[in-house]
Design an enzyme around this catalytic site. Structure first.
Site, PDB file in Angstrom:
ATOM      1  CG  ASN A 208      -0.132   0.001   2.652  1.00 16.61           C
ATOM      2  OD1 ASN A 208       0.745   0.811   2.885  1.00 16.61           O
ATOM      3  ND2 ASN A 208      -0.340  -1.186   3.448  1.00 16.61           N
ATOM      4  CE  LYS A 341      -9.101  -2.154  13.629  1.00 17.98           C
ATOM      5  NZ  LYS A 341      -8.027  -2.754  12.777  1.00 17.98           N
TER       6      LYS A 341
HETATM    7  N1  CTP Z   1      -4.118  -2.980  11.986  1.00 16.18           N
HETATM    8  C1  CTP Z   1      -3.509  -3.844  12.445  1.00 16.18           C
HETATM    9  N2  CTP Z   1      -3.394  -5.003  11.972  1.00 16.18           N
HETATM   10  C2  CTP Z   1      -4.136  -5.327  11.078  1.00 16.18           C
HETATM   11  C3  CTP Z   1      -4.694  -4.269  10.318  1.00 16.18           C
HETATM   12  C4  CTP Z   1      -4.822  -3.008  10.920  1.00 16.18           C
HETATM   13  O1  CTP Z   1      -2.913  -3.740  13.666  1.00 16.18           O
HETATM   14  N3  CTP Z   1      -4.251  -6.563  10.144  1.00 16.18           N
HETATM   15  C5  CTP Z   1      -4.173  -1.488  12.821  1.00 16.18           C
HETATM   16  C6  CTP Z   1      -3.480  -0.545  12.096  1.00 16.18           C
HETATM   17  O2  CTP Z   1      -2.135  -0.356  12.443  1.00 16.18           O
HETATM   18  C7  CTP Z   1      -4.400   0.828  12.510  1.00 16.18           C
HETATM   19  C8  CTP Z   1      -5.611   0.115  12.776  1.00 16.18           C
HETATM   20  O3  CTP Z   1      -5.576  -1.200  12.691  1.00 16.18           O
HETATM   21  O4  CTP Z   1      -3.784   1.146  13.619  1.00 16.18           O
HETATM   22  C9  CTP Z   1      -6.684   0.475  11.691  1.00 16.18           C
HETATM   23  O5  CTP Z   1      -6.097   0.274  10.393  1.00 16.18           O
HETATM   24  P1  CTP Z   1      -6.980   0.477   9.111  1.00 16.18           P
HETATM   25  O6  CTP Z   1      -6.483  -0.002   7.921  1.00 16.18           O
HETATM   26  O7  CTP Z   1      -7.578   1.911   9.193  1.00 16.18           O
HETATM   27  O8  CTP Z   1      -8.403  -0.457   9.589  1.00 16.18           O
HETATM   28  P2  CTP Z   1      -8.586  -1.893   9.194  1.00 16.18           P
HETATM   29  O9  CTP Z   1      -8.627  -2.622  10.525  1.00 16.18           O
HETATM   30  O10 CTP Z   1      -7.851  -2.501   8.260  1.00 16.18           O
HETATM   31  O11 CTP Z   1     -10.196  -2.114   8.765  1.00 16.18           O
HETATM   32  P3  CTP Z   1     -10.773  -1.445   7.334  1.00 16.18           P
HETATM   33  O12 CTP Z   1      -9.845  -1.772   6.452  1.00 16.18           O
HETATM   34  O13 CTP Z   1     -12.151  -2.189   7.413  1.00 16.18           O
HETATM   35  O14 CTP Z   1     -10.993   0.202   7.579  1.00 16.18           O
END
Ligand code: CTP
Length: 397
Positions: A208, A341
């Site tokens: 990403n 979370k």
């Molecule tokens: N995060 C994590 N592990 C994952 C995915 C996300 O620790 N596998 C953490 C990121 O570091 C961040 C938070 O979760 O602090 C939110 O990440 P984000 O990408 O905004 O959310 P997602 O959990 O991926 O949810 P969505 O894609 O549905 O928005």
């Protein structure tokens, strides 16, 4: 923050002594004054001349040097510093320290000093694992001495395991943490940062646009307040900050393992843009074109690191901060994400391409807690980091 501070650097007799030359250079870059002391054995590995040249100061080697005693006696020498560092700390030097010996200049200074002492052990892994060394290490810690390292890795003797001296930058980080009197002194913080790379085959991966800039700035800001910071980073564009312990990973699974290894911590900031999915079975060999046939990728869900740490039943960090990268309905989705979370705060940002936030130098964040939502004006990511670090320091006080 090291400018003007003085270190008494006792170099022990081990092959890792060569790393002290680099350490000296790094400390001088930071404006630290270093008074070097070499044991007799250390002089077999590095010369007093090269150490003196890098330190820009006289090197001390002998206990019974009458000139030294008239210029600066050993008692005074042991007390001029803000910190005494022994690097490399050999098994023998550690044993001497634990036993209270004072039969050469280094051990006498260590007995006479009234300033904090830090040691960076370095030895063969069997010597490190030997019950006598482990006993001595425990005794030294009980005596209030800080240990930095040793690390696991390949050794000069050809073996692999714990016993390698910490890298110069890790030692600089530990010195900064020891000398800081900022509000996070004595606190251990974890920061995840950057994107993850999820392999498709040995040459291709899913990633990403995260640059790692915000996470890096947060780690630097926390360290500047005196925290000991473990910085777990995916393959980011920006270099990791100085003064933190860097753990480089590629995938979400590796990031989770590194985070779990870094526990326990007082607080954790999950700024990484972790890939939500990985390719279920990454190919061992490069996928080849097959007469117009398109490859089909099957995905598996990655572990949610933030959720897993937030929901720990025992040993949960006191403060867990997550990020929320959203493109629509930023605040509402981030508030729901915080609850889902189980983290304490969410720092939410709008990552639509037109905001220029992802990969850019500025950020406009909303800081969401259980009972508040604050929208901060758009500012440099380094500024966001400083404000957030201040908040974290207040919450962990
Ligand atoms: N995060 C994590 N592990 C994952 C995915 C996300 O620790 N596998 C953490 C990121 O570091 C961040 C938070 O979760 O602090 C939110 O990440 P984000 O990408 O905004 O959310 P997602 O959990 O991926 O949810 P969505 O894609 O549905 O928005």
């Amino acid at each position: 923050m090291l400018a003007g501070k003085r270190l008494l650097l006792i170099i022990g007799g081990g092959i890792a002594a060569y790393k002290c030359l680099d350490l000296l250079r790094r400390l001088k870059e930071q404006g630290m004054q270093v008074t070097p002391v070499l044991t007799a054995a250390a002089q077999e590995f590095v010369t007093p001349l090269s150490v003196a040249a890098l330190a820009g100061e006289k090197v001390y080697t002998d206990l019974f040097d009458l000139t030294d005693e008239s210029e600066m006696g050993h008692i005074q020498l042991s007390r001029v510093a803000d910190l005494v560092l022994v690097a490399p700390a050999t098994a023998d030097l550690m044993a001497k320290m634990a036993g209270g010996h004072a039969n050469d200049l280094a051990s006498t200074l260590l007995m006479a000093t009234d300033t904090p002492v830090m040691i960076a052990p370095a030895m063969n892994l069997r010597m490190w694992q030997h019950p006598a060394t482990q006993r001595n290490a425990a005794q030294l810690q009980a005596d209030g001495i800080t240990l930095v390292g040793p690390n696991a890795g390949g050794m000069a003797c050809g073996e692999y395991g714990p016993g390698r001296m910490s890298e110069p930058l890790e030692i600089v980080a530990a010195i900064k943490a020891a000398l800081s009197n900022g509000p996070l002194t004595g606190k251990r913080l974890l920061v995840t940062s950057g994107p993850t790379h999820e392999p498709i085959d040995p040459v291709r991966y899913i990633a990403n646009r995260s640059s790692g800039a915000q996470g890096s700035a947060i780690a630097a800001a926390l360290a500047a307040l005196g925290a000991e910071v473990v910085f777990v980073t995916g393959p980011a564009d920006v270099p990791p900050p100085e003064g933190v312990e860097v753990v480089a990973v590629q995938t979400a699974a590796e990031m989770l393992a590194a985070v779990e290894k870094a526990l326990p911590v007082d607080g954790a900031v999950f700024a990484a843009a972790v890939a939500d999915w990985r390719v279920a079975s990454a190919q061992k060999s490069k996928i080849k074109k097959d007469k117009g046939k398109l490859p089909v990728l099957e995905f598996a869900e990655n572990p949610d690191i933030l959720a897993q740490i937030s929901q720990m039943k025992t040993g949960r960090p006191k403060l867990v901060v997550g990020f929320a990268a959203e493109t629509d309905d930023v605040i509402a989705l981030a508030q729901a994400k915080r609850v889902r979370k189980g983290c304490d705060w969410i720092v939410a940002n709008d990552v639509r391409p037109q905001t220029g936030i992802m990969g850019g130098e500025e950020n406009a964040v909303h800081v969401i807690t259980a009972d508040s939502c604050e929208s901060w004006p758009r500012m440099q990511k380094t500024q966001v980091a400083c404000q957030l670090a201040d908040r974290i320091a207040a919450a962990l006080a």
